[in-house]
Design an enzyme around this catalytic site. Sequence first.
Site, PDB file in Angstrom:
ATOM      1  N   THR A   9      47.298   5.193   6.282  1.00  0.00           N
ATOM      2  CA  THR A   9      46.517   4.099   7.200  1.00  0.00           C
ATOM      3  C   THR A   9      47.019   4.432   8.593  1.00  0.00           C
ATOM      4  O   THR A   9      48.072   4.892   8.823  1.00  0.00           O
ATOM      5  CB  THR A   9      46.917   2.815   6.722  1.00  0.00           C
ATOM      6  OG1 THR A   9      48.394   2.607   6.963  1.00  0.00           O
ATOM      7  CG2 THR A   9      46.730   2.396   5.466  1.00  0.00           C
ATOM      8  N   GLY A  16      48.592   4.285  12.072  1.00  0.00           N
ATOM      9  CA  GLY A  16      49.352   5.120  12.763  1.00  0.00           C
ATOM     10  C   GLY A  16      50.041   6.463  11.847  1.00  0.00           C
ATOM     11  O   GLY A  16      50.477   7.221  12.558  1.00  0.00           O
ATOM     12  N   ILE A  53      51.748  -8.285   6.595  1.00  0.00           N
ATOM     13  CA  ILE A  53      51.047  -9.009   5.387  1.00  0.00           C
ATOM     14  C   ILE A  53      50.548  -7.993   4.254  1.00  0.00           C
ATOM     15  O   ILE A  53      50.958  -8.083   3.127  1.00  0.00           O
ATOM     16  CB  ILE A  53      49.768  -9.714   6.049  1.00  0.00           C
ATOM     17  CG1 ILE A  53      49.905 -10.888   6.785  1.00  0.00           C
ATOM     18  CG2 ILE A  53      49.082 -10.495   4.676  1.00  0.00           C
ATOM     19  CD1 ILE A  53      51.010 -11.811   6.406  1.00  0.00           C
ATOM     20  N   LYS A  92      56.462  -4.846  -9.055  1.00  0.00           N
ATOM     21  CA  LYS A  92      56.269  -5.511 -10.131  1.00  0.00           C
ATOM     22  C   LYS A  92      55.738  -4.539 -11.669  1.00  0.00           C
ATOM     23  O   LYS A  92      56.102  -4.583 -12.676  1.00  0.00           O
ATOM     24  CB  LYS A  92      55.314  -6.494  -9.955  1.00  0.00           C
ATOM     25  CG  LYS A  92      54.781  -7.139 -11.324  1.00  0.00           C
ATOM     26  CD  LYS A  92      53.739  -8.361 -11.174  1.00  0.00           C
ATOM     27  CE  LYS A  92      53.080  -8.779 -12.671  1.00  0.00           C
ATOM     28  NZ  LYS A  92      52.230  -9.983 -12.229  1.00  0.00           N
ATOM     29  N   ARG A 119      87.829  -2.095   0.489  1.00  0.00           N
ATOM     30  CA  ARG A 119      88.546  -1.554  -0.506  1.00  0.00           C
ATOM     31  C   ARG A 119      88.813  -2.675  -1.559  1.00  0.00           C
ATOM     32  O   ARG A 119      88.804  -2.570  -2.719  1.00  0.00           O
ATOM     33  CB  ARG A 119      89.789  -1.100  -0.038  1.00  0.00           C
ATOM     34  CG  ARG A 119      89.933   0.374   0.503  1.00  0.00           C
ATOM     35  CD  ARG A 119      91.127   0.840   0.953  1.00  0.00           C
ATOM     36  NE  ARG A 119      92.052  -0.212   1.714  1.00  0.00           N
ATOM     37  CZ  ARG A 119      93.101  -0.300   2.202  1.00  0.00           C
ATOM     38  NH1 ARG A 119      94.004   0.646   1.238  1.00  0.00           N
ATOM     39  NH2 ARG A 119      93.841  -0.995   2.962  1.00  0.00           N
ATOM     40  N   TYR A 120      88.993  -3.885  -1.132  1.00  0.00           N
ATOM     41  CA  TYR A 120      89.174  -5.052  -1.988  1.00  0.00           C
ATOM     42  C   TYR A 120      88.933  -6.332  -1.095  1.00  0.00           C
ATOM     43  O   TYR A 120      88.941  -6.256   0.113  1.00  0.00           O
ATOM     44  CB  TYR A 120      90.332  -5.047  -2.920  1.00  0.00           C
ATOM     45  CG  TYR A 120      91.579  -4.906  -2.075  1.00  0.00           C
ATOM     46  CD1 TYR A 120      92.416  -6.090  -1.291  1.00  0.00           C
ATOM     47  CD2 TYR A 120      92.080  -3.719  -1.812  1.00  0.00           C
ATOM     48  CE1 TYR A 120      93.395  -5.865  -0.637  1.00  0.00           C
ATOM     49  CE2 TYR A 120      93.291  -3.402  -1.131  1.00  0.00           C
ATOM     50  CZ  TYR A 120      94.031  -4.371  -0.553  1.00  0.00           C
ATOM     51  OH  TYR A 120      95.096  -4.334   0.414  1.00  0.00           O
ATOM     52  N   HIS A 128      97.024 -14.948   9.012  1.00  0.00           N
ATOM     53  CA  HIS A 128      96.550 -15.790   7.723  1.00  0.00           C
ATOM     54  C   HIS A 128      95.493 -16.950   8.544  1.00  0.00           C
ATOM     55  O   HIS A 128      95.487 -18.036   7.930  1.00  0.00           O
ATOM     56  CB  HIS A 128      97.456 -16.198   6.982  1.00  0.00           C
ATOM     57  CG  HIS A 128      98.592 -15.567   6.597  1.00  0.00           C
ATOM     58  ND1 HIS A 128      98.281 -14.160   5.783  1.00  0.00           N
ATOM     59  CD2 HIS A 128      99.820 -15.343   6.620  1.00  0.00           C
ATOM     60  CE1 HIS A 128      99.055 -13.425   5.431  1.00  0.00           C
ATOM     61  NE2 HIS A 128     100.061 -14.043   5.901  1.00  0.00           N
ATOM     62  N   PHE A 146      93.373 -38.529  13.532  1.00  0.00           N
ATOM     63  CA  PHE A 146      94.241 -39.595  13.925  1.00  0.00           C
ATOM     64  C   PHE A 146      95.702 -39.985  13.220  1.00  0.00           C
ATOM     65  O   PHE A 146      95.601 -39.197  12.237  1.00  0.00           O
ATOM     66  CB  PHE A 146      93.516 -40.944  14.093  1.00  0.00           C
ATOM     67  CG  PHE A 146      93.095 -41.475  12.845  1.00  0.00           C
ATOM     68  CD1 PHE A 146      93.839 -41.785  11.648  1.00  0.00           C
ATOM     69  CD2 PHE A 146      91.513 -41.544  12.581  1.00  0.00           C
ATOM     70  CE1 PHE A 146      93.595 -42.077  10.396  1.00  0.00           C
ATOM     71  CE2 PHE A 146      91.079 -42.164  11.404  1.00  0.00           C
ATOM     72  CZ  PHE A 146      92.151 -42.109  10.178  1.00  0.00           C
TER      73      PHE A 146
END
Length: 509
Positions: free
Chosen positions: A32, A34, A125, A136, A209-210, A271, A457
């Site tokens: 389609t 371009g 769309i 699907k 790495r973790y 920390h 407070f």
Amino acid sequence: MKRRALISVSDKSGISDFAKGLIEMDFEIVSTGGTQRALEEAGVRVIGISEVTNFPEILDGRVKTLHPAIHGGLLADRAKEAHREALQAQAINPIDLVVVNLYPFKETISKKGVEDADAIENIDIGGPAMLRAAAKNHAHVAVVTDPDDYTRVLEEARGSGIRFDTRRHLAAKAFRHTAAYDALVADYMTEEAFPETMTLTYEKKQALRYGENPHQGASFYQHPLPMASSMAAAEQLHGKELSYNNINDVNAAFALISEFSDTKAAVAVKHTNPCGVGIADTLPSAFEEAYAADPVSIFGGIVAVNDTVDADTAEQLAKIFLEVVIAPDFSDKALAILQKKKNIRLLKVDMAGDRKGSHVLTSVSGGVLVQDADVKELADADVNVATKRTPTSEEWRSLEFAWRVVKHVKSNAIVLTKGNRTVGVGAGQMNRVGAAEIAIAQAESETQGSALASDAFFPMKDTVEAAVKAGVTAVIQPGGSKRDQESIDVADEAGITMVFTGMRHFRHA
């Protein structure tokens, strides 16, 4: 019957070579707009979409692929005789491969001053409809959204055909692609701060790495439109990869250093809690103050500064072991000094941006908490002096400094400041007087003449009593306890000043 591929892409990188590879395998190419022009210019034989649908593209191209001749070819379950007969009866050719990526909505809304009409026009769309249909029906159709997958698809197509596990993988990727696209559109269109459903999308920036511990897997994701002034937009100039804990700490350091735009500042974080904050007229002096605040805890920490790191500051930084240094920039001489340390991470990040309006997300079991970022400043608070004595100008300066810092300490939080630096930080305690005792113990003799800030407070007078005993002369806290008067009385009796802000800064996560 020839195998048929439908190609319609906004990202045209590698598409001509990919299409030529399909032609070599006797595919016919439908395309389609371009994409068709780009392929034809590259010498690829193309069937125009209107030749398939026998219907012209209309409404400035808004309607071109939304047609039974396309979606019938995509959705037909070829294992069912009735579907095969329906295709034959309607003279619809099945489509075996769909290559689609969507209108550049993200790129459009990323442009400064983008007009709403331009953004709306770039909401795809037909593309998502084709991707969802092909995904699907992945039992029969392969769907490709990412140019990085072209090579794999061609290799398998040249062999015994594109494998089912590959088609399943590509289908899941297509659904993620459309889901992320729709989430971005929804976010752009949404005006409510907290809508009835929240659609979030993030892009993988790097595998880690973790996580917090070696037995936890982890990755770092960023918003598709990261703020220029954000940790996610930081540019790493040197050092090994950031870890999960590094990123967490860097985010905390960045949030705290962002509080200081009116003076040179340096913050050290460990920390996610600040262990030392210093302010001064020059950056080297600001770092000296931050280091002096807690020369023990800064070891192995994160340092953030709000000005270009010069050679003098770099020399000081290089003397100690630091995980990360964050700054708006580094001079060439500073880089040369710091890059001698192989593992230190150097991050360059814009600190001039506006963080107002951002959200903070915290995961909980089975859900997520969402709140506005805590960006309110003391100038936004309803400040009043609760005691008989009003703070001196120097005490006001110390109180305001302490209030900026305590906002970034885990609750229950107490911060002591004196001069241009923090001298004690009590973080994350189960009771407030416990946090005060930790901060006072850390400050030692520096408590004499210091200012104390509390993120919430005082439920009892014990914290003020501890402050008076330690030599604190000025206190800032939200106020609002039923027993405020007890704390005020203790302060008045000792001759210290206490300011109520009417605004708290709980930080639990």
